[in-house]
Motif scaffolding. Structure first.
Motif, PDB file in Angstrom:
ATOM      1  N   HIS A   1       0.805  -1.218   0.000  1.00 16.18           N
ATOM      2  CA  HIS A   1       0.000   0.000   0.000  1.00 16.18           C
ATOM      3  C   HIS A   1       0.842   1.273   0.000  1.00 16.18           C
ATOM      4  CE1 HIS A   1      -2.973  -2.923   1.708  1.00 16.18           C
ATOM      5  NE2 HIS A   1      -3.646  -2.385   0.706  1.00 16.18           N
ATOM      6  N   ARG A   2       2.146   1.133   0.044  1.00 18.34           N
ATOM      7  CA  ARG A   2       3.016   2.312   0.054  1.00 18.34           C
ATOM      8  C   ARG A   2       3.009   3.002  -1.307  1.00 18.34           C
ATOM      9  NH1 ARG A   2       7.777  -0.709   3.254  1.00 18.34           N
ATOM     10  NH2 ARG A   2       6.837  -0.574   5.306  1.00 18.34           N
ATOM     11  N   HIS A   3       3.210   4.303  -1.276  1.00 17.56           N
ATOM     12  CA  HIS A   3       3.296   5.133  -2.486  1.00 17.56           C
ATOM     13  C   HIS A   3       1.980   5.162  -3.269  1.00 17.56           C
ATOM     14  CE1 HIS A   3       7.516   5.511  -1.625  1.00 17.56           C
ATOM     15  NE2 HIS A   3       7.600   4.202  -1.563  1.00 17.56           N
ATOM     16  N   ALA A   4       0.869   4.944  -2.565  1.00 18.22           N
ATOM     17  CA  ALA A   4      -0.446   5.000  -3.203  1.00 18.22           C
ATOM     18  C   ALA A   4      -1.173   6.293  -2.849  1.00 18.22           C
ATOM     19  CB  ALA A   4      -1.289   3.791  -2.789  1.00 18.22           C
TER      20      ALA A   4
END
Length: 61
Positions: free
Chosen positions: A5-8
């Motif tokens: 879910h990172r950089h979303a």
């Protein structure tokens, strides 16, 4: 946050919503403390300004 879910944009959106809620509540400033590795997120992605601050530890470690 889970790696997938990172950089979303989830964290940035959460900060944006917190800032908007603080504005509606009449707050003038929103302060954040963060660990050094999160500096790019808060200062670049969320546009916080760096400030000089101090911290005093009041309890034994």
């Amino acid at each position: 946050m889970r790696p997938g879910h990172r950089h979303a944009g989830i964290g940035t959106e959460l900060v944006r919503r917190a800032a908007e809620a603080a504005r509606r509540a009449g707050c003038t400033w929103l302060h954040v403390d963060f660990e050094e590795h999160l500096r790019p997120f808060y200062l670049e992605s969320c546009r916080f300004r760096p400030t000089a601050a101090g911290l005093l530890h009041l309890r034994d470690q």
